[in-house]
Design a protein around this motif. Sequence first.
Motif, PDB file in Angstrom:
ATOM      1  N   SER A  20      31.828 103.662  -2.731  1.00  0.00           N
ATOM      2  CA  SER A  20      32.913 104.777  -2.261  1.00  0.00           C
ATOM      3  C   SER A  20      32.550 106.121  -2.222  1.00  0.00           C
ATOM      4  CB  SER A  20      34.267 104.551  -3.687  1.00  0.00           C
ATOM      5  OG  SER A  20      33.364 105.105  -4.761  1.00  0.00           O
ATOM      6  N   MET A  21      31.594 106.445  -2.873  1.00  0.00           N
ATOM      7  CA  MET A  21      31.055 107.762  -2.506  1.00  0.00           C
ATOM      8  C   MET A  21      30.224 107.870  -1.428  1.00  0.00           C
ATOM      9  SD  MET A  21      29.893 108.939  -6.513  1.00  0.00           S
ATOM     10  CE  MET A  21      29.328 110.590  -6.197  1.00  0.00           C
ATOM     11  N   ALA A  22      29.624 107.101  -1.019  1.00  0.00           N
ATOM     12  CA  ALA A  22      28.840 107.057   0.241  1.00  0.00           C
ATOM     13  C   ALA A  22      29.840 107.085   1.392  1.00  0.00           C
ATOM     14  CB  ALA A  22      27.856 105.791   0.568  1.00  0.00           C
ATOM     15  N   ALA A  23      30.893 106.366   1.317  1.00  0.00           N
ATOM     16  CA  ALA A  23      31.668 106.155   2.634  1.00  0.00           C
ATOM     17  C   ALA A  23      32.331 107.735   2.759  1.00  0.00           C
ATOM     18  CB  ALA A  23      32.982 105.141   2.209  1.00  0.00           C
ATOM     19  N   GLU A  24      32.473 108.711   1.881  1.00  0.00           N
ATOM     20  CA  GLU A  24      32.906 110.089   2.047  1.00  0.00           C
ATOM     21  C   GLU A  24      32.113 110.855   2.845  1.00  0.00           C
ATOM     22  OE1 GLU A  24      36.065 110.953   0.792  1.00  0.00           O
ATOM     23  OE2 GLU A  24      36.223 109.024   0.151  1.00  0.00           O
ATOM     24  N   LEU A  25      30.726 110.559   2.682  1.00  0.00           N
ATOM     25  CA  LEU A  25      29.702 111.331   3.372  1.00  0.00           C
ATOM     26  C   LEU A  25      29.257 110.604   4.771  1.00  0.00           C
ATOM     27  CD1 LEU A  25      27.512 112.506   0.317  1.00  0.00           C
ATOM     28  CD2 LEU A  25      29.460 113.572   1.517  1.00  0.00           C
ATOM     29  N   GLY A  26      30.004 109.598   4.990  1.00  0.00           N
ATOM     30  CA  GLY A  26      29.671 108.713   6.245  1.00  0.00           C
ATOM     31  C   GLY A  26      28.288 107.878   6.193  1.00  0.00           C
ATOM     32  N   LEU A  27      27.670 107.568   4.959  1.00  0.00           N
ATOM     33  CA  LEU A  27      26.652 106.666   4.898  1.00  0.00           C
ATOM     34  C   LEU A  27      26.998 105.302   4.470  1.00  0.00           C
ATOM     35  CD1 LEU A  27      24.584 109.120   2.314  1.00  0.00           C
ATOM     36  CD2 LEU A  27      24.294 108.957   5.071  1.00  0.00           C
ATOM     37  N   ALA A  28      26.162 104.338   5.266  1.00  0.00           N
ATOM     38  CA  ALA A  28      26.301 102.957   4.828  1.00  0.00           C
ATOM     39  C   ALA A  28      25.462 102.383   3.686  1.00  0.00           C
ATOM     40  CB  ALA A  28      26.260 102.061   5.959  1.00  0.00           C
ATOM     41  N   ILE A  29      25.825 101.332   3.133  1.00  0.00           N
ATOM     42  CA  ILE A  29      25.313 100.672   2.202  1.00  0.00           C
ATOM     43  C   ILE A  29      24.833  99.305   2.391  1.00  0.00           C
ATOM     44  CG2 ILE A  29      25.217 100.016  -0.400  1.00  0.00           C
ATOM     45  CD1 ILE A  29      25.415 102.971  -0.138  1.00  0.00           C
ATOM     46  N   VAL A  30      23.314  99.159   2.300  1.00  0.00           N
ATOM     47  CA  VAL A  30      22.802  97.902   2.608  1.00  0.00           C
ATOM     48  C   VAL A  30      22.101  97.043   1.143  1.00  0.00           C
ATOM     49  CG1 VAL A  30      21.164  96.710   4.090  1.00  0.00           C
ATOM     50  CG2 VAL A  30      22.410  98.665   4.880  1.00  0.00           C
ATOM     51  N   ALA A  31      23.013  96.039   0.860  1.00  0.00           N
ATOM     52  CA  ALA A  31      22.653  95.522  -0.366  1.00  0.00           C
ATOM     53  C   ALA A  31      21.661  94.235   0.107  1.00  0.00           C
ATOM     54  CB  ALA A  31      23.655  94.808  -0.824  1.00  0.00           C
ATOM     55  N   VAL A  32      20.396  94.166  -0.937  1.00  0.00           N
ATOM     56  CA  VAL A  32      19.438  93.272  -0.337  1.00  0.00           C
ATOM     57  C   VAL A  32      19.019  92.418  -1.405  1.00  0.00           C
ATOM     58  CG1 VAL A  32      18.325  95.025   1.241  1.00  0.00           C
ATOM     59  CG2 VAL A  32      17.277  94.783  -1.111  1.00  0.00           C
ATOM     60  N   ASP A  33      18.290  91.286  -1.395  1.00  0.00           N
ATOM     61  CA  ASP A  33      18.115  90.362  -2.437  1.00  0.00           C
ATOM     62  C   ASP A  33      17.127  91.197  -3.289  1.00  0.00           C
ATOM     63  OD1 ASP A  33      17.450  88.293  -3.941  1.00  0.00           O
ATOM     64  OD2 ASP A  33      16.247  87.095  -2.464  1.00  0.00           O
ATOM     65  N   PRO A  34      17.126  91.179  -4.498  1.00  0.00           N
ATOM     66  CA  PRO A  34      16.343  92.045  -5.582  1.00  0.00           C
ATOM     67  C   PRO A  34      14.990  90.955  -5.978  1.00  0.00           C
ATOM     68  CG  PRO A  34      18.202  90.841  -6.732  1.00  0.00           C
ATOM     69  CD  PRO A  34      18.241  90.607  -5.519  1.00  0.00           C
ATOM     70  N   ALA A  35      14.790  90.085  -5.510  1.00  0.00           N
ATOM     71  CA  ALA A  35      13.702  88.994  -5.983  1.00  0.00           C
ATOM     72  C   ALA A  35      12.290  89.789  -5.399  1.00  0.00           C
ATOM     73  CB  ALA A  35      13.925  87.899  -5.122  1.00  0.00           C
ATOM     74  N   TYR A  36      11.680  89.642  -6.667  1.00  0.00           N
ATOM     75  CA  TYR A  36      10.188  90.248  -6.551  1.00  0.00           C
ATOM     76  C   TYR A  36       9.897  91.741  -5.788  1.00  0.00           C
ATOM     77  CZ  TYR A  36       9.563  85.472  -7.090  1.00  0.00           C
ATOM     78  OH  TYR A  36       9.805  83.812  -7.641  1.00  0.00           O
ATOM     79  N   THR A  37      11.030  92.466  -5.928  1.00  0.00           N
ATOM     80  CA  THR A  37      10.791  93.839  -5.351  1.00  0.00           C
ATOM     81  C   THR A  37       9.906  94.544  -6.065  1.00  0.00           C
ATOM     82  OG1 THR A  37      12.869  94.389  -6.423  1.00  0.00           O
ATOM     83  CG2 THR A  37      13.059  93.837  -4.088  1.00  0.00           C
ATOM     84  N   SER A  38      10.157  94.694  -7.597  1.00  0.00           N
ATOM     85  CA  SER A  38       9.248  95.418  -8.454  1.00  0.00           C
ATOM     86  C   SER A  38       7.831  94.694  -8.391  1.00  0.00           C
ATOM     87  CB  SER A  38       9.805  95.479  -9.772  1.00  0.00           C
ATOM     88  OG  SER A  38      11.316  96.150  -9.797  1.00  0.00           O
ATOM     89  N   MET A  39       7.605  93.581  -8.319  1.00  0.00           N
ATOM     90  CA  MET A  39       6.245  92.941  -8.310  1.00  0.00           C
ATOM     91  C   MET A  39       5.439  93.274  -7.249  1.00  0.00           C
ATOM     92  SD  MET A  39       5.131  88.908  -8.856  1.00  0.00           S
ATOM     93  CE  MET A  39       6.450  88.837 -10.100  1.00  0.00           C
ATOM     94  N   TRP A  40       6.138  92.938  -5.884  1.00  0.00           N
ATOM     95  CA  TRP A  40       5.461  93.252  -4.793  1.00  0.00           C
ATOM     96  C   TRP A  40       5.380  94.595  -4.437  1.00  0.00           C
ATOM     97  CZ3 TRP A  40       8.346  88.870  -1.760  1.00  0.00           C
ATOM     98  CH2 TRP A  40       7.820  87.569  -2.075  1.00  0.00           C
ATOM     99  N   GLY A  41       6.336  95.393  -4.728  1.00  0.00           N
ATOM    100  CA  GLY A  41       6.212  96.793  -4.396  1.00  0.00           C
ATOM    101  C   GLY A  41       5.061  97.351  -5.295  1.00  0.00           C
ATOM    102  N   ASP A  42       4.857  96.978  -6.461  1.00  0.00           N
ATOM    103  CA  ASP A  42       3.830  97.481  -7.345  1.00  0.00           C
ATOM    104  C   ASP A  42       2.543  97.003  -6.956  1.00  0.00           C
ATOM    105  OD1 ASP A  42       2.916  98.862  -9.752  1.00  0.00           O
ATOM    106  OD2 ASP A  42       2.053  96.645 -10.086  1.00  0.00           O
ATOM    107  N   GLU A  43       2.288  95.792  -6.285  1.00  0.00           N
ATOM    108  CA  GLU A  43       1.033  95.252  -5.530  1.00  0.00           C
ATOM    109  C   GLU A  43       0.791  96.044  -4.427  1.00  0.00           C
ATOM    110  OE1 GLU A  43      -0.680  90.826  -4.139  1.00  0.00           O
ATOM    111  OE2 GLU A  43       1.291  91.184  -5.063  1.00  0.00           O
ATOM    112  N   HIS A  44       1.640  96.043  -3.609  1.00  0.00           N
ATOM    113  CA  HIS A  44       1.319  96.488  -2.117  1.00  0.00           C
ATOM    114  C   HIS A  44       1.564  97.991  -1.950  1.00  0.00           C
ATOM    115  CE1 HIS A  44       1.086  92.566  -0.942  1.00  0.00           C
ATOM    116  NE2 HIS A  44       1.945  92.019  -1.378  1.00  0.00           N
ATOM    117  N   TRP A  45       2.255  98.846  -2.852  1.00  0.00           N
ATOM    118  CA  TRP A  45       2.482 100.153  -2.430  1.00  0.00           C
ATOM    119  C   TRP A  45       2.240 101.123  -3.437  1.00  0.00           C
ATOM    120  CZ3 TRP A  45       3.547 101.578   2.314  1.00  0.00           C
ATOM    121  CH2 TRP A  45       4.118 100.500   3.345  1.00  0.00           C
TER     122      TRP A  45
END
Length: 525
Positions: free
Chosen positions: A391-416
């Motif tokens: 709701s707050m992002a819509a006020e500023l004209g920003l879109a929200i993209v929801a993604v699958d949370p699977a392994y984001t912390s594990m792979w992010g820590d491994e590769h980045w």
Amino acid sequence: MAIRDRLKHLTARDEDVLRAVGEYEGRLASRDLKARCTDGLDHCADSWAVRKRELTAVSSSRIAGAITKATHDQWALARRCQAAHLQNLEAGITTLRRRLSLPLGEKGTKRAAGGYRSKGEWFRKSRRLAMLEARRATVVEDWRTGRVRVVRGSRRLLNTRHQLEAAQLSEAEWRRRWEAERWFLAADGESGKRFGNETIRVTPDGEVSIKLPAPLAHLANAPHGRHTLAAKVAFAHRGGEWRDRIEGNRAVAYRIHLDVARGRWYLTASWQRPVVKTVPLAVARARGMIGVDTNADHLAAYHLDPHGNPIGDPHRFFFGLSGSAGHRDAQIRHALTRLLHWAQGCGVAAIGIEDLDFAAEKTREKHGRRTRFRQLISDMPTGKLKARLASMAAELGLAIVAVDPAYTSMWGDEHWRKPLTSGKRTMTRHDAASVAIGRRALGHPIRRRTAPPRDDRSDRRGHRTDQAEPGTQGREETRPRIPGPRTRCVSPDRGAKAGDQCAQHRSGHTAEQQFWQQDSLPLSL
């Protein structure tokens, strides 16, 4: 959208009128809620019309419409809570049955817990399984018959009546709070009517007047059975938007309530905004993405360009979840405000977040004795945060993209995490996860580079990276300038090993038969 202001300088007569109206309409609301709960699943438009006609005879058509609508909303909320409770019970029963079927002491995995440690624990869990099954049977029966349990005034305050010493309240103080919570002083807006509301009318200069029910018309101090309050309101937050609505005679709903602890009266104005239009995913990704990792005490965010390269340093927006509900809500709101303003300054069109839902993850049957972990995921306001961020992002004209949370912390820590860590930049596991979330929102794989070509060490099959186009600069730390032909710092025919052909990287040479290891590559070529 809801804004609030205090009703200051009310006279004693004004307070007496508000108390009388709130108490009278509260009794009507309680009676209507009881009738709606009695109907259960047999409710239909005819029964609703009968209830509204009965309320209209003792109040007014607009007050009756506001009461019946509030009753329907409260019954629907109770049904949704009942469904969530049933789902939670079924998740716990499934986990208990599986763990009870395993041998004692069997080790678990990352996805599921193992068997119980001892016979005593197995016996206690078997008794808990029987208790949960009995609870589920009761809830299923209520769900099938349409029976809900609702308390006007909140169940928590009702239970406080039996614990007055712990709540540090006297019986008289609790009674005043209980009666104030059960009052009904609200009115829905109507488009096309004067100032957007006929029951509770607020003029642009802040004058508040109330249409009294027919039995209380003798308390009016203005024509047509209305009572004008001595207090005036001036909405400091979004007052211009509210004024535009009432001057255009668009619907605005109002609610008056008393804060018994402070002895103050408040007026809340609310209205609905049009549905936010969705934008194509390609348009949202065109100017890059802000990846956000949600944690129990902060939001970790990173700015990524359209190719998935991290830009600049990570940002963290902290908030606290201790104290009252109002304080926690304000903390979340302030953190999201800072995040959105930073995203707007970066020039992106969208924010990528994880589609988290811990509804089925909070049971002690799933995580056993890991009480701290259960407390951690229970403290994370994922549902409230997503709804408020959208709701707050819509006020500023920003879109929200929801993604699958699977392994984001594990792979992010491994590769980045390691590639982005430098002497001037400290990367945490959560910062690396925000990069992984942003790359997934952009449609890129999380890992930094693809496998090398299978022929030889030349680039005849194209670039080995997934991020940068040729000529893109400034995406990561500069590459260390090690003397040698690969960095082109020293000519191949110069140096200590200029005459040693085995030192050169040529296709088909003996050097190719040795152990091969990919050198680190920069993100930009």
